[in-house]
Design a protein around this motif. Structure first.
Motif, mmCIF file in Angstrom:
data_model
loop_
_atom_site.group_PDB
_atom_site.id
_atom_site.type_symbol
_atom_site.label_atom_id
_atom_site.label_comp_id
_atom_site.label_asym_id
_atom_site.label_seq_id
_atom_site.Cartn_x
_atom_site.Cartn_y
_atom_site.Cartn_z
ATOM 1 N N LEU A 168 0.822 -1.205 0.000
ATOM 2 C CA LEU A 168 0.000 0.000 0.000
ATOM 3 C C LEU A 168 0.862 1.264 0.000
ATOM 4 N N SER A 169 1.975 1.240 0.708
ATOM 5 C CA SER A 169 2.861 2.413 0.734
ATOM 6 C C SER A 169 3.442 2.691 -0.646
ATOM 7 N N ASN A 170 3.939 1.646 -1.328
ATOM 8 C CA ASN A 170 4.478 1.844 -2.679
ATOM 9 C C ASN A 170 3.393 2.249 -3.665
ATOM 10 N N TRP A 171 2.211 1.693 -3.516
ATOM 11 C CA TRP A 171 1.098 2.008 -4.410
ATOM 12 C C TRP A 171 0.694 3.469 -4.287
ATOM 13 N N SER A 172 0.782 4.004 -3.079
ATOM 14 C CA SER A 172 0.328 5.385 -2.850
ATOM 15 C C SER A 172 1.193 6.406 -3.573
ATOM 16 N N PHE A 173 2.442 6.054 -3.933
ATOM 17 C CA PHE A 173 3.323 7.003 -4.608
ATOM 18 C C PHE A 173 2.799 7.393 -5.990
ATOM 19 N N LEU A 174 1.869 6.609 -6.537
ATOM 20 C CA LEU A 174 1.269 6.971 -7.812
ATOM 21 C C LEU A 174 0.291 8.130 -7.674
ATOM 22 N N PHE A 175 -0.153 8.446 -6.454
ATOM 23 C CA PHE A 175 -1.217 9.414 -6.256
ATOM 24 C C PHE A 175 -0.805 10.629 -5.439
ATOM 25 N N ILE A 176 0.189 10.514 -4.576
ATOM 26 C CA ILE A 176 0.471 11.584 -3.626
ATOM 27 C C ILE A 176 1.947 11.956 -3.669
ATOM 28 N N THR A 177 2.236 13.120 -3.072
ATOM 29 C CA THR A 177 3.605 13.589 -2.967
ATOM 30 C C THR A 177 4.281 12.962 -1.755
ATOM 31 N N ILE A 178 5.599 13.129 -1.674
ATOM 32 C CA ILE A 178 6.341 12.614 -0.531
ATOM 33 C C ILE A 178 5.911 13.327 0.754
ATOM 34 N N SER A 179 5.575 14.623 0.649
ATOM 35 C CA SER A 179 5.157 15.367 1.838
ATOM 36 C C SER A 179 3.860 14.805 2.410
ATOM 37 N N LEU A 180 2.871 14.557 1.555
ATOM 38 C CA LEU A 180 1.610 14.000 2.035
ATOM 39 C C LEU A 180 1.806 12.579 2.541
ATOM 40 N N TYR A 181 2.641 11.809 1.859
ATOM 41 C CA TYR A 181 2.943 10.456 2.330
ATOM 42 C C TYR A 181 3.557 10.499 3.726
ATOM 43 N N THR A 182 4.510 11.395 3.919
ATOM 44 C CA THR A 182 5.189 11.501 5.208
ATOM 45 C C THR A 182 4.228 11.940 6.307
ATOM 46 N N MET A 183 3.373 12.919 5.979
ATOM 47 C CA MET A 183 2.416 13.415 6.963
ATOM 48 C C MET A 183 1.479 12.306 7.429
ATOM 49 N N THR A 184 0.967 11.531 6.481
ATOM 50 C CA THR A 184 0.014 10.474 6.827
ATOM 51 C C THR A 184 0.710 9.294 7.484
ATOM 52 N N LYS A 185 1.890 8.944 6.992
ATOM 53 C CA LYS A 185 2.615 7.791 7.526
ATOM 54 C C LYS A 185 3.082 8.038 8.954
ATOM 55 N N SER A 186 3.172 9.316 9.349
ATOM 56 C CA SER A 186 3.602 9.617 10.716
ATOM 57 C C SER A 186 2.600 9.128 11.752
ATOM 58 N N SER A 187 1.372 8.851 11.329
ATOM 59 C CA SER A 187 0.383 8.322 12.271
ATOM 60 C C SER A 187 0.696 6.892 12.684
ATOM 61 N N ALA A 188 1.640 6.241 12.009
ATOM 62 C CA ALA A 188 1.986 4.853 12.354
ATOM 63 C C ALA A 188 2.485 4.735 13.784
ATOM 64 N N VAL A 189 3.147 5.785 14.294
ATOM 65 C CA VAL A 189 3.665 5.722 15.658
ATOM 66 C C VAL A 189 2.532 5.594 16.670
ATOM 67 N N LEU A 190 1.377 6.184 16.365
ATOM 68 C CA LEU A 190 0.228 6.052 17.253
ATOM 69 C C LEU A 190 -0.299 4.620 17.270
ATOM 70 N N PHE A 191 -0.377 4.012 16.094
ATOM 71 C CA PHE A 191 -0.866 2.634 16.018
ATOM 72 C C PHE A 191 0.129 1.662 16.651
ATOM 73 N N ILE A 192 1.416 1.928 16.475
ATOM 74 C CA ILE A 192 2.424 1.066 17.104
ATOM 75 C C ILE A 192 2.325 1.150 18.622
ATOM 76 N N LEU A 193 2.166 2.362 19.133
ATOM 77 C CA LEU A 193 2.008 2.517 20.580
ATOM 78 C C LEU A 193 0.750 1.798 21.070
ATOM 79 N N PHE A 194 -0.339 1.918 20.322
ATOM 80 C CA PHE A 194 -1.593 1.276 20.714
ATOM 81 C C PHE A 194 -1.443 -0.240 20.778
ATOM 82 N N PHE A 195 -0.903 -0.833 19.725
ATOM 83 C CA PHE A 195 -0.772 -2.289 19.700
ATOM 84 C C PHE A 195 0.308 -2.773 20.666
ATOM 85 N N SER A 196 1.316 -1.941 20.923
ATOM 86 C CA SER A 196 2.323 -2.311 21.926
ATOM 87 C C SER A 196 1.706 -2.380 23.326
#
Length: 325
Positions: A97-125
């Motif tokens: 999904l991360s590689n697929w998204s590069f067809l639609f969005i910029t690196i800035s938007l990818y980075t902004m959205t992907k930064s939410s992963a730390v919240l999910f990692i903390l939750f599942f941890s």
């Protein structure tokens, strides 16, 4: 005295592992974004990367066996299907999904959205009891994520489809890294070595992604001139070479990620990625600025000098009219 020395050594080792991870993570992000401009098959690219990672891991395991004389760990089918497959499926969905998204969005938007992963990692941890509930830690993670979101908010070109892809990848990434930490820190499985973990994960990742590839890209790739309908050998060799370079970077990234998780934790990996984000965004902005400057210079060189010539012509005509009787 021994305690501070041990603490310093541990800190230096962690910083070294993080920097090692930064090299491959930043490199493969910009490389994949560049490759996607001319090769619009991200799922096939991911399959090629998985194949290369598996081959390199197998060769490395064989070399380590020859060097040490000790057999490498091979899991039973029961452990493989019950304990490895959930991690592998979560990993392949996150990467695909991360590689697929590069067809639609910029690196800035990818980075902004992907930064939410730390919240999910903390939750599942916290759910899997890998981290102790700590209000200070939760507050720090929330502040980092919110600050990064605001830092990149104004510089993005929003695309709903790409945004949802990365958001889903972030959610699955939280599951991926918590399961990876559990997998690699279980002594009875014997997967503390990143090479052994990568060797066991890649086959299920390939099998899990292949149906999605057939559904989305199979027909278009089979009729594309990039690979299967090439008329000359050089474009085919170029495509294979660029995909192989990406596979080598993916192998280095996977090794550095697993090494960091096995020596620290999945939350450490995610938080260290926050500081990497600034470097990635800075590189993205510098690249766009250089591209814009080159385009401006190109226009300046190709624009005919009409203004000076017209002024001189008008001046000459005016002088001639004034001199005529």
């Amino acid at each position: 005295m021994a305690c501070p020395v041990q603490f310093i050594c541990r800190g230096v080792r962690t910083v070294g592992l993080i920097l090692f991870y930064y090299v491959f993570s930043i490199g493969i992000t910009f490389y994949n974004k560049w490759l996607m401009k001319g090769f619009h098959y991200p799922l096939f690219m991911t399959l090629v990367h998985l194949s290369i990672i598996f081959c390199l891991a197998a060769v490395t395991r064989w070399a380590m066996h020859c060097w040490t004389g000790k057999p490498r760990v091979v899991l039973s089918w029961t452990d493989y299907l019950h304990k490895v497959s959930p991690t592998a499926l979560a990993t392949v969905l996150d990467i695909g999904l991360s590689n697929w998204s590069f067809l639609f969005i910029t690196i800035s938007l990818y980075t902004m959205t992907k930064s939410s992963a730390v919240l999910f990692i903390l939750f599942f941890s916290l759910v899997l009891k890998l981290e102790e509930p700590n209000p200070f830690l939760i507050l720090v993670v929330l502040l980092i994520s919110c600050g990064l979101f605001m830092f990149t908010f104004e510089s993005t070109q929003f695309n709903l489809e790409g945004f949802l892809m990365v958001l889903l990848a972030s959610f699955i990434g939280g599951i991926r890294w918590t399961l990876t930490q559990v997998l690699m820190q279980k002594a009875e499985l014997g997967l503390q070595n990143p090479i052994d973990a990568m060797f066991h994960l890649q086959p299920i990742m390939f099998i899990g992604l292949f149906p999605l590839f057939l559904y989305n890209e199979g027909l278009s790739l089979s009729t594309s001139e990039k690979l299967f309908r090439v008329t000359e050998l050089s474009p085919l060799l170029y495509s294979l070479f660029t995909l192989s370079v990406g596979g080598a970077l993916a192998f280095g990234l996977g090794f550095s990620e697993f090494l960091l998780v096995s020596r620290t934790s999945s939350l450490t990996l995610s938080i260290s990625g926050i500081f990497k984000v600034k470097v990635r965004l800075y590189g993205s902005w510098v690249g766009r600025a250089l591209s814009w400057s080159c385009r401006c210079c190109g226009r300046a060189e190709t624009t005919p000098p009409t203004s000076t010539t017209q002024r001189n012509t008008r001046s000459t005509c005016t002088d001639q009219q004034a001199a005529s009787p």
